[in-house]
Motif scaffolding. Structure first.
Motif, short mmCIF file in Angstrom:
data_model
loop_
_atom_site.label_atom_id
_atom_site.label_comp_id
_atom_site.label_asym_id
_atom_site.label_seq_id
_atom_site.Cartn_x
_atom_site.Cartn_y
_atom_site.Cartn_z
N VAL A 233 53.01 42.17 39.85
CA VAL A 233 53.59 40.84 39.69
C VAL A 233 53.58 40.50 38.21
CG1 VAL A 233 52.96 40.02 41.98
CG2 VAL A 233 51.34 39.73 40.11
N THR A 234 54.59 39.80 37.76
CA THR A 234 54.71 39.47 36.34
C THR A 234 54.65 37.96 36.15
OG1 THR A 234 57.13 39.42 36.50
CG2 THR A 234 56.11 41.51 35.88
N ALA A 235 54.08 37.57 35.02
CA ALA A 235 53.97 36.16 34.62
C ALA A 235 53.41 35.30 35.74
CB ALA A 235 55.33 35.64 34.16
N PRO A 236 52.24 35.65 36.29
CA PRO A 236 51.69 34.86 37.40
C PRO A 236 51.14 33.52 36.93
CG PRO A 236 50.11 36.52 36.72
CD PRO A 236 51.36 36.77 35.92
N MET A 237 51.08 32.58 37.86
CA MET A 237 50.39 31.32 37.63
C MET A 237 49.18 31.32 38.56
SD MET A 237 51.75 27.36 37.90
CE MET A 237 52.78 27.51 36.44
N ALA A 238 47.98 31.36 37.96
CA ALA A 238 46.75 31.53 38.72
C ALA A 238 46.22 30.18 39.18
CB ALA A 238 45.70 32.24 37.87
N LEU A 239 45.92 30.09 40.46
CA LEU A 239 45.25 28.93 41.02
C LEU A 239 43.75 29.20 40.99
CD1 LEU A 239 44.86 26.33 42.70
CD2 LEU A 239 45.41 27.70 44.74
N THR A 240 43.02 28.41 40.19
CA THR A 240 41.60 28.67 39.99
C THR A 240 40.78 27.43 40.30
OG1 THR A 240 41.54 28.00 37.65
CG2 THR A 240 42.19 30.27 38.12
N PHE A 241 39.52 27.68 40.69
CA PHE A 241 38.57 26.61 40.98
C PHE A 241 37.28 26.88 40.23
CE2 PHE A 241 41.45 26.88 44.57
CZ PHE A 241 41.77 25.55 44.81
N PHE A 242 36.46 25.84 40.09
CA PHE A 242 35.16 26.02 39.46
C PHE A 242 34.35 27.07 40.23
CE2 PHE A 242 35.93 21.53 38.11
CZ PHE A 242 36.02 21.80 36.76
N ALA A 276 49.41 32.33 42.50
CA ALA A 276 48.48 33.15 43.27
C ALA A 276 47.07 32.60 43.15
CB ALA A 276 48.51 34.60 42.78
N TYR A 277 46.37 32.56 44.26
CA TYR A 277 44.97 32.16 44.26
C TYR A 277 44.12 33.27 43.66
CZ TYR A 277 40.26 31.44 46.25
OH TYR A 277 38.90 31.29 46.41
N VAL A 278 43.26 32.91 42.69
CA VAL A 278 42.35 33.87 42.05
C VAL A 278 40.92 33.41 42.30
CG1 VAL A 278 41.64 34.99 39.91
CG2 VAL A 278 44.05 34.40 40.27
N PRO A 279 40.19 34.05 43.20
CA PRO A 279 38.79 33.67 43.45
C PRO A 279 37.97 33.77 42.17
CG PRO A 279 39.57 35.22 45.11
CD PRO A 279 40.60 35.19 44.04
N ALA A 280 37.02 32.84 42.01
CA ALA A 280 36.27 32.77 40.76
C ALA A 280 35.35 33.96 40.55
CB ALA A 280 35.47 31.48 40.71
N GLY A 281 34.75 34.49 41.61
CA GLY A 281 33.78 35.56 41.45
C GLY A 281 33.59 36.33 42.74
N GLY A 299 53.14 33.84 53.49
CA GLY A 299 53.94 34.31 52.37
C GLY A 299 53.35 33.98 51.02
N ALA A 300 52.04 33.71 51.00
CA ALA A 300 51.36 33.32 49.76
C ALA A 300 50.63 34.52 49.17
CB ALA A 300 50.39 32.18 50.03
N LEU A 301 50.30 34.44 47.88
CA LEU A 301 49.67 35.55 47.17
C LEU A 301 48.27 35.19 46.72
CD1 LEU A 301 52.39 37.03 44.78
CD2 LEU A 301 51.73 37.81 47.06
N TRP A 302 47.48 36.23 46.50
CA TRP A 302 46.20 36.11 45.81
C TRP A 302 46.08 37.28 44.84
CZ3 TRP A 302 46.58 38.27 50.63
CH2 TRP A 302 46.06 39.55 50.77
N LEU A 303 45.24 37.11 43.85
CA LEU A 303 44.90 38.17 42.90
C LEU A 303 43.40 38.18 42.71
CD1 LEU A 303 47.52 37.53 40.05
CD2 LEU A 303 47.45 39.56 41.50
N GLU A 307 42.30 42.54 39.13
CA GLU A 307 43.74 42.74 39.05
C GLU A 307 44.34 41.93 37.90
OE1 GLU A 307 44.88 43.64 43.73
OE2 GLU A 307 44.75 41.57 43.02
N LEU A 308 43.89 40.69 37.75
CA LEU A 308 44.48 39.81 36.74
C LEU A 308 44.11 40.23 35.33
CD1 LEU A 308 46.07 37.25 36.03
CD2 LEU A 308 43.94 35.97 36.28
N HIS A 309 42.84 40.59 35.12
CA HIS A 309 42.36 40.83 33.76
C HIS A 309 42.26 42.31 33.39
CE1 HIS A 309 41.44 36.66 32.91
NE2 HIS A 309 40.92 36.56 34.12
N GLY A 310 42.36 43.21 34.37
CA GLY A 310 42.12 44.62 34.06
C GLY A 310 43.34 45.49 34.05
N SER A 311 44.53 44.90 33.91
CA SER A 311 45.75 45.69 34.08
C SER A 311 46.68 45.66 32.88
CB SER A 311 46.52 45.15 35.30
OG SER A 311 46.79 43.76 35.12
N SER A 312 46.20 45.19 31.76
CA SER A 312 47.09 45.02 30.60
C SER A 312 47.48 46.36 29.98
CB SER A 312 46.40 44.17 29.53
OG SER A 312 46.02 42.92 30.05
N ARG A 313 48.69 46.42 29.45
CA ARG A 313 49.11 47.53 28.60
C ARG A 313 49.13 47.11 27.13
NH1 ARG A 313 50.44 51.92 31.16
NH2 ARG A 313 51.36 52.85 29.30
#
Length: 801
Positions: A233-242, A276-281, A299-303, A307-313
């Protein structure tokens, strides 16, 4: 069958014919609003009772195995299993209906279900918040966002608050630059009259909560693998919580639905610009793993964090600007090359050491604590990791040419430059002098119990900080002592340069592969020192005042190597040798000890000097390996080419730098070693302790080719007082499991916070939570005893300041 997310929209089952059924041939789902209008585009997700899920984009999507578009709805191939159907459309609340096949009325093999969509209220924006964003509402989103950069590139963060989620949901996208806390926004703007405790319970901790709060983080430069999507997925918008929020996956799914409905900037299907929902830990990830159907069926996504931080080129590790000759090197080539701040390096792998250069592009990914990046942060030079740098024609075409290199705002550029541009840039770089203090009269080999933070002027910052650590954590810091500046100063100003040592230095110069003419040039100056019967200190001054030394980089390196050879081979004062060897025997017997550099130009708040000087081991009684013999190697590293160039770049007076030595028992049986920073470098929006750890003795900051550390952040857990891990990557040496136990991670967290609270006032930082410190640690022996090796200020990159 229960719906994936309970719909608030009415679903009407309409009899299409007589009650008698002639078989289940076709199920028609009619989709329209209360006025009978069907959305111009809608996404339909069918989640079958056999756990298969099909997604169809109408009106033009290609049919799936059991779904096809039709006028004003979809056609479903019926069967004997029930299905949940979710409709996602812009301008409407998402709707889900659970269809039980045996309860439908079939006529001539056909049944019909009507789904009536509820339209959303028009969005509004003011100076405090927006209630939603139209598809062309990027300006509104940006006006609310806090913008910064990280190693993932640019990011924009917008806080949100949801209330009445159990009845008539209200959604507020908060002006995050104006309202930095959710609570103050809710109190001051929405008129919440309860206490802070009431707010926290209602928003973060109650199982039957009626409100939720978190942050949307848009990553325009990220491409991430998604197990939920089944691809990148490209240019994601992460849904994050404390991290301390005790929300369940059901809560996260509700929040994701409400926010997606009202964020027209994101796509409702496909791989680009998805929310996409990104669990905190780890705790939240484990909960999600058991409830992924809540998202898939809608039809919703999570990361995951990994996946979010370990995939950069591409990683923009440190912003900066440089002019220089672009040179591509392997670490092996770099080890024998002479480079300067007028060079910009493309490095095929991460090197063990990075000499002073103008900028760096590595063909391996980095962590913020990699030596290359630590050096770049200290120098303010641009540093980028780019996996394709060696094959990118825009870069390879510029190799061995003068270039202008800029890293800024989550991107980098490199282009051809002129000598006039480069010269103007080089001449314009002036560094303010680094103030240095020293006490050259203190001559005690004092133990850690006799030293503290203020003794850095006598024994160096590293030794003073370790002694201070020992005073608060004696069980975690090894006992030892420090050799003060006095003995280095005495050695340099009492030892006379001789012709015999000059000759040996020339032989060593040639044997190390330098051109004989350079070695001859170095010997000329050395001979002049010997003829004048100068001390090592006087000869060092002669070198730095020599015009050829200043103008000829290769000759300067050869001259410094000759000075180091003198220091390593000259005789140490017999009385000092007896004193030092005796002190080591007194404290450590015949155990191997470590002699670690500790200067007054190292581990300072304004100048790191990390990795510039040498540390060695000494084996008490063994001839040739005694502390008094080995300490000369540490003293000599003061005058290494790399250390000299770094000090010169920063305007440090070389003759005001003095070398102390930290002495403690060696720990040869390391089970794990690592570095931590008391700030969340992976996610600057969340509090945490950032950790790099590696198996055994393999270096974290200077690894061998292809070896990568485990990377994670310690963040608050959902239970009061607990912690969890946001893991970015496992170690390449142990790729399937963590290197540390939960108890060891909790110990790291507690230790880091204890040290930060103690050292913050010593560095004049308030509150203590604002202090960003770097600490080195290890777990050693079969019992995995914890050892804290070092603490120093962490010089932050331009992205994290």
């Amino acid at each position: 069958m229960k719906p994936a997310i309970t719909s608030t929209i009415s679903a009407f089952l309409i009899l299409a014919g007589a009650c008698a059924s002639s078989g289940k041939q076709s199920l028609v789902v009619h989709i329209a609003d209360v006025d009978g209008a069907t959305p111009s585009e809608y996404v339909t997700v069918a989640a079958w009772e056999d756990d298969t899920v099909e997604l169809l984009v109408c009106p033009a999507g290609e049919p799936t195995a059991r779904l096809s578009c039709r006028d004003s709805g979809i056609r479903v191939v019926p069967g004997d299993i029930d299905v949940d159907v979710t409709v996602r459309a812009r301008g409407y609340a998402f709707s889900t209906v659970s269809i039980q096949m045996d309860e439908l009325h079939w006529a001539d093999g056909v049944a019909r279900v009507d789904m009536v969509l509820a339209g959303l209220e028009s969005f509004t924006c003011n100076d405090d918040y927006c209630t939603g964003f139209a598809p062309d509402g990027s300006d509104d989103f940006n006006s609310l966002a806090y913008e910064t950069t990280s190693e993932q590139g640019r990011l924009s963060a917008v806080k949100f608050y949801l209330r009445h989620i159990d009845t008539a949901p209200e959604v507020y996208f908060i002006n995050t630059t104006k309202h930095q806390l959710h609570y103050t926004f809710v109190r001051d703007v929405l008129g919440f009259s309860g206490s802070r405790i009431d707010y926290d319970m209602e928003t973060y901790f109650a199982d039957d909560r009626t409100a939720m709060a978190g942050t949307l983080v848009y990553y325009p430069d990220v491409t991430a693998p998604s197990s939920a999507f089944g691809g990148d997925v490209t240019a994601p918008m992460a849904l994050t919580f404390f991290p301390s929020d005790s929300l369940t996956p059901e809560h996260a799914a509700i929040a994701l639905r409400l926010l997606e409905e009202r964020t027209g900037l994101v796509s409702l299907h496909g791989a680009d610009a998805r929310m996409a929902y990104v669990p905190a830990g780890t705790a939240h990830e484990e909960d999600l793993a058991d409830h992924t159907s809540l998202f898939t069926n809608a039809g919703a996504l999570w990361l995951t964090t990994q996946e979010l931080h370990g995939s950069s080129r591409i990683q923009i590790m440190n912003d900066g600007e440089a002019y220089g000759t672009l040179r591509r090197m392997t670490p092996e080539e770099l080890a024998s090359a002479v480079v300067s701040f007028k060079d910009i390096l493309v490095l095929t792998r991460l090197p063990v050491e990075l000499p002073l250069v103008g900028g760096t592009i590595t063909e391996e990914l980095q962590t913020p604590l990699a030596h290359v990046n630590v050096a770049a942060m200290a120098r303010g030079t641009p540093n980028v990791a780019y996996l394709d740098a060696g094959t990118d024609p825009d870069i390879t075409a510029l190799l061995d040419h003068l270039v202008h290199f800029v890293a800024a705002n989550g991107a980098f550029s490199i282009e051809a430059a002129t000598m006039e541009e480069a010269t103007a840039f080089w001449e314009g770089r002036e560094q303010p002098p680094v103030p240095l203090e020293s006490d050259l009269l203190f001559d005690e080999l004092a133990g850690f119990n006799e030293l503290g933070f203020d003794d850095s002027i006598r024994v160096g910052a590293k030794a003073a900080n370790v002694a201070e650590l020992w005073s608060i954590l004696p069980d975690a810091v090894p006992q030892g002592f420090a050799v003060p500046f006095y003995y280095y100063h005495q050695f340099m100003n009492a030892t006379v340069v001789t012709g015999a040592l000059c000759a040996l230095a020339r032989t060593d110069c040639v044997e190390e592969g330098r051109d004989a003419a350079l070695c001859d040039g170095a010997q000329v100056v050395c001979g002049a020192c010997a003829d004048a019967a100068e001390t090592l200190g006087d000869c060092a001054r002669r070198l730095t005042e020599d015009s050829a030394f200043s103008s000829d980089t290769l000759l300067r390196e050869a001259m410094l190597d000759g000075l180091q050879h003198h220091i390593r081979t000259a005789e140490v004062d017999a009385a000092f040798a007896a004193l030092l060897n005796g002190r080591v025997t007194e404290l450590f017997g015949t155990d191997v000890v470590r002699l670690r550099s500790s200067t007054n130009a190292e581990d300072l708040a304004a100048f790191s000097g990390a990795g510039l000087y040498e540390s060695v081991s000494a084996n008490g009684p063994e001839p040739g390996e005694t502390p008094a013999e080995e300490i000369r190697k540490v003293w000599a590293s003061m005058w290494s080419f790399r250390a000299f160039e770094e000090r010169e770049f920063w305007g440090v007076d070389h003759h005001s730098v003095y070398m102390g030595v930290l002495v403690h028992r060696a720990f040869p049986d390391e089970q794990a070693n690592g570095v931590l920073v008391t700030r969340n470098l992976a996610d600057p929006l969340t509090d945490g302790i950032y950790v790099n750890v590696q198996k055994g003795e393999e270096s974290v900051t200077n690894p061998l080719a292809g070896i990568t550390p485990e990377i994670f952040t310690i963040i608050p857990g959902p239970e009061w007082g607990s912690v969890q891990v946001a893991r970015i990557a496992y170690s390449s040496l142990q790729p399937d499991s963590p290197l540390l136990t939960d108890a060891e991670i909790a110990l790291l967290n507690q230790t880091a916070r204890t040290v930060r609270s103690h050292f913050a006032p010593l560095y004049g930082i308030a509150p203590a939570s604002a202090a960003v410190l770097e600490m080195e640690f290890k777990f050693h022996g079969d019992s995995r005893d914890f050892v804290l090796k070092q603490v120093r200020p962490f010089l932050q990159s331009s992205q994290t300041k």
